[in-house]
Scaffold this motif. Sequence first.
Motif, PDB file in Angstrom:
ATOM      1  N   GLU A  47      51.723  26.385  58.632  1.00  0.00           N
ATOM      2  CA  GLU A  47      50.672  26.998  57.802  1.00  0.00           C
ATOM      3  C   GLU A  47      49.815  27.947  58.648  1.00  0.00           C
ATOM      4  OE1 GLU A  47      48.354  24.029  55.739  1.00  0.00           O
ATOM      5  OE2 GLU A  47      50.165  23.068  54.967  1.00  0.00           O
ATOM      6  N   ARG A  97      54.365  16.185  59.349  1.00  0.00           N
ATOM      7  CA  ARG A  97      53.081  16.765  58.961  1.00  0.00           C
ATOM      8  C   ARG A  97      52.534  17.719  60.012  1.00  0.00           C
ATOM      9  NH1 ARG A  97      51.261  16.838  54.406  1.00  0.00           N
ATOM     10  NH2 ARG A  97      49.134  16.423  54.954  1.00  0.00           N
ATOM     11  N   LYS A 146      51.666  21.709  59.307  1.00  0.00           N
ATOM     12  CA  LYS A 146      50.327  22.252  59.533  1.00  0.00           C
ATOM     13  C   LYS A 146      50.401  23.473  60.460  1.00  0.00           C
ATOM     14  CE  LYS A 146      46.002  21.780  58.621  1.00  0.00           C
ATOM     15  NZ  LYS A 146      45.533  22.144  57.296  1.00  0.00           N
TER      16      LYS A 146
END
Length: 93
Positions: A19, A12, A16
């Motif tokens: 992104e 995760r 992130k």
Amino acid sequence: KKIGFKWDGSHRPWEKSYEFLVKFTKEYGHAQVPAKFRKNPNLANWVLEQRKHYKQFLKEEPSSMTESRIELLNKVGFEWDPLLHPWEKQSSK
């Protein structure tokens, strides 16, 4: 009751940060995050870490880099070695 599987959320943070890199490329038109990027110093550090893990991956050393991550990073024009032959980049434009 245990159901026999352990959640691994370790990917995760990578997603992130990816992104954030995608947002950076949309805003600035490239994926060359400055080493001292004041708006998001964590992104600058993450980019350096990706380069380090990529080199380890190529040497077949333990690394968090995967082929799918390399593919995603290449998709946004990630610079694996920004100091390598800058004149070649100019001539390819």
